[in-house]
Every structure is written in C-alpha cells, then in structure tokens.
Design an enzyme around this catalytic site. Sequence first.
Site: not given
Ligand code: NOJ
Length: 583
Positions: A73, A115, A214, A221, A256, A322
């Site tokens: 990712d 997270n 992030d 939860e 974010e 993204d």
């Molecule tokens: C937010 C990030 O901007 C994105 O690129 C990522 O895939 C997700 N968080 C999950 O980590």
Amino acid sequence: MNDTTTVDTTKSGSDQDWFKDAVIYELHLRAFADSNGDGLGDLVGLRHRLDYLADLGITAIWLLPFYPSPQRDNGYDIADYRTVNPEYGSTQDFQELLDAAHERGIRVITELVINHTSDQHPWFERARRAPKGSPERDFYVWTDDPEDYSDARIIFQDFETSNWTWDPVAGQYFWHRFYSHQPDLNFDNPAVEAAVLDVLDFWLGMGVDGLRLDAVPYLYEREGTTCENLPETHAALKRMRAHMDSKYENRMLLAEANQWPEESAAYFGDGDECHMNFHFPVMPRLFMSVQMENRTPIIDIMEQTPEPPEGCQWATFLRNHDELTLEMVTEEERDLMLRAYARDDEMRINLGIRRRLAPLLGNDRRKIELLNALLFSLPGTPVVYYGDEIGMGDNVYLGDRDGVRTPMQWSADRNAGFSTSNPHRLYLPLITEQEYHYESINVETQSENPASLLSWMRQLIALRNRHTVLGRGAIEFHEPENPHVLAFTRTMPDETGAGQAPMLCVANLSRLAQHVELDLTDHMGATPVEVFGQNRFAPVGELPYQLTLAPYGFFWFSLENRREQTGRTFRARSRRSHGARPR
Ligand code: NOJ
Ligand code: CA
C-alpha cells in the site's frame, strides 16, 4: 544559502502558527529523485533537489511513509516504525535531509500511520501467536464472529468484501479498515497507545516539524456505530496532543479525516487536538464548480464549514497520491463528477478518480491556473502534489493508484533525469504518452521558459507567501448577480496592525468571457492593485465595481490605501463571513 530563512527549531514558542502561512509540497521519496541508480528515489536524491523546492517557494514538505514495508500500500503498510527503509537510505540520511531542509527554511512533515500496521510487523507476528486475551494478542482487534461491527463501511470497496479477515495462525478474525494485509491496532489496549507515543517521540525528537495522522477517524471500534469519529478516538488524540505539547515546541499534527465539514472540524477539538485538518469536501466542489460553471458548490460547502478554533487551520488540496475521492459528495454529485472527469472505467477506483490534475482538466492551462488560484486564495493552507506544478500526466493502466505516482520528470534525459538506472528497473514506468511525454513536460524545459506552468506556479507561490492575508484572513463572499463568477474578500481583522491590505479575489468559472458588478462599498476609496502585474485599477467609488473576466480568468486585487483615501476604519461584515478567525 540565506540565513534569514533558516528554521530555528530551538526558538521558544515564537513560531507556533507557522503552518498557517505555509505552502506544503507533498512527495514520495521513491518518486522524486534516485541518487544511486537503483531505479528508486531516495533521501539523498531528495536532499540534492531541495534547492529546486526552495526556489519553487514552498515552505514545507510532506513525505509519504518511508519506513520498512512490504510496499503493498505504497508504504502505508508499515513493518517497522522506528527506522528508515534501507532502500531510501539510513536514519542518518534522514537527519541530514531534515537539517538541510531546515537550513533552507523548509519544514518537514512525516507520516504517523497508527490506525494499522502491515501484517509483517513484529507486533502482528507476535499477536497471532500469543494466547487469546493476552496483552500481546490484544495489540490488534480480534473476533470469533465476523458479524461484529457490521455497521462499519468498507473503504477499499474495489478490493475488500469485509473488514474482517480470518487468520489461521491465531484461529480468529482480525479487523482491518483498509487492505486485509493491514490489521488495525487496538487502541483499547493502553500498551498500543504507549507504543504509538514512543514512535511520535522518536521522530519529533529528531526534529520533524509535523505529523500527518493517517486514517485517523478509525482508531476505535464500538458495536452499533459506524466505528468512525468516536469520542474515544478524539480523547486519544487529545492525549497525544497534550503529550506533544509537554515535550516539543512549534510542532504540528495534521489529521487525515475524510469526513463532512462538521465531523472533520471535530479533529481540531477546542484547539487541543490537531492543529491542521484536510478539508476533503471542498476539493471535489472546486472541480464541480468549474464543470457546472457556477459558484454555488463552493459557496455551499464553505457555508457548512465551521471556523477552526484559535491555533488551527484547514489544509486544502486539488490532488494527492490517492484517488480524487468522491466520498464526501451526494450520489448525484458523484455521477456528475464521474461523467465529467472519468469517462473510462480505468480512470475510476473505489469511490473516486485516479488521475492527475492536468489530465483531469483536459490539459487546459486556463483551468489549471484557475483551480490553483482558488486553492491558493480560499481559506486553508494549500498542499501541492509533486509533479502537478509542471502539469505531469498520469497512466491509468497501472494498478491501484500507481498511475499518479510515476517518477518526477526533471529533464528530457534518460529516465527523465530521475534515475541513471536501466529504464526497466524503474519502480514504475515514466509517462511517455505523447501529450505528457517527459521529453516535453519536465522541470528543466519549463525552468527556461518564463511562460511555462512551472514559472507561473513559482509566481503564484511567491504571491501567496507575500500576502499573509491569504493564510490568515477571514473570508467574506460577495453575491454578484452573475452566477458564473465567484468573488470574495480576505481580510485581516485590523489591516494596519497586520500591515496587510484586504485581498479581493474574483474568478470566472465559465468557459466564456463574463462581466460582473461587485458591491464594494465597504472598500470605498480603495485602489485595487492587481498583484500579478502590480497594475492599479480604477478606485472603488459609489457605483458598483465593474469587471470583465476572460474565460476561466481570475483577479487577485490588493485593496490599497483605503484608510488614507477615505479616513474610514475597516469594519468586517458578518454576513457570509467564514474562515480564519480574526486575531
Ligand atoms: C490513507 C492514505 O492516504 C492511503 O494512501 C492509504 O492507502 C490508506 N490511508 C490506508 O493506509
Ligand atoms: Ca535509489
């Protein structure tokens, strides 16, 4: 190097609001500059390009995750929080980058991705083998019943069908809001919070100026909720902020939180949570307003936007690493956006559009300038995505969001001057499609041309840096009859105290020339000075102020000398007044 621009991180409390005047440049190390010819950008490569960024005028860089990671990712799947991925260099290289940036007056923002971790992180390896119910197992969120928390939406809906994945080693399901290789940490376990604060100390201790948090709405939860924006999450962030404030000065937390304005603004707390917060909903509405040739989408969302508390500011952006997310729009608006900006299926991913700025706007220079002018004049600190300052193209045939993450185009040389490696070894292929080919769209070519997009962006950024009112002023929208025109004034609360004249911004959102009449009686006697050319326009009189705008044209006027010419003191109108609080 100019000493006066050096960031003095030792200064006591003197510069805590630095982010309000910042221009942030977002980049991924792997994509920026490769110093050792292995096809992957790195820390030394970026250090060698810092003068380019200083010259561009940006005042902060935001680095995407550069930690050890399986890279499933783009590095947001972290396997070790406290070191640098050796592919990018060493911790020493990072320190040198940080120092070199600070010497140039550039601050550095890094990522605190708390997270979730990668499933390769030792905490997860330990958790899945530890006995059920032990503190080690409870570093993550487990269940025997995958119906738990079923009110939580699936975010990566093109890739995942559930937020639970079965782990045969643990013999339980683990919780993940993103990819199934990214287990969520369990913030109900105090050991997790302590571990996260250790990571924060590690990077802030080195001198990092800001941390982007992030995916921050999903820390906790609770059954029967959407598992977003829970009070427990806000409480944890307040504890994190208190911890940070007790140990460091002039640092910044950036949330974010891809949410509607009210929920987003909650991440400011009462000024005791995050200093900054991305404004997700305004972004698609900038594109919508241009598509509809109408100012309403922008004004509507700004009216729903709470004013940030003292010491806080929104971060705004047009594009990032993204997809252009369409989560914070209605279904009707999403249809409109997809029809207008994502004709082909390849351009779509999850609930968004995976394209760069220039191709989204049909490579129309007027639209690119207009959207940047809005980004740089509406409330909030602008964030520029690397490559968009030269109008880089994208490649929608690459997987996931890789199409907007291709190597930076420095020159027409081999590998666009990004790397000396074998072209086949590059981490992603260069853009070679005719219209955006790196041989013509690159930094070197555009640096030599005063009419290039890059030269224009430099000027825009310089103007933003000069006119503090754009970072700190309150906003008041005008309501001219012509709906194609967006007009607003940014004003410091006391223009003499701040030494900044109000700024009148007028933008033609339509493809045709437009005439507009503005009621500027509050600024009677002022002389509008167009800031790009420093030309003086007719003074504001008693009649409506008349302007003619070219297609997609805009003006930024500094409203000067009003006090001398009228003897009136400034009086802020409360009607339709939004944005930064006067101070
Ligand atoms: C937010 C990030 O901007 C994105 O690129 C990522 O895939 C997700 N968080 C999950 O980590
Ligand atoms: Ca390299």
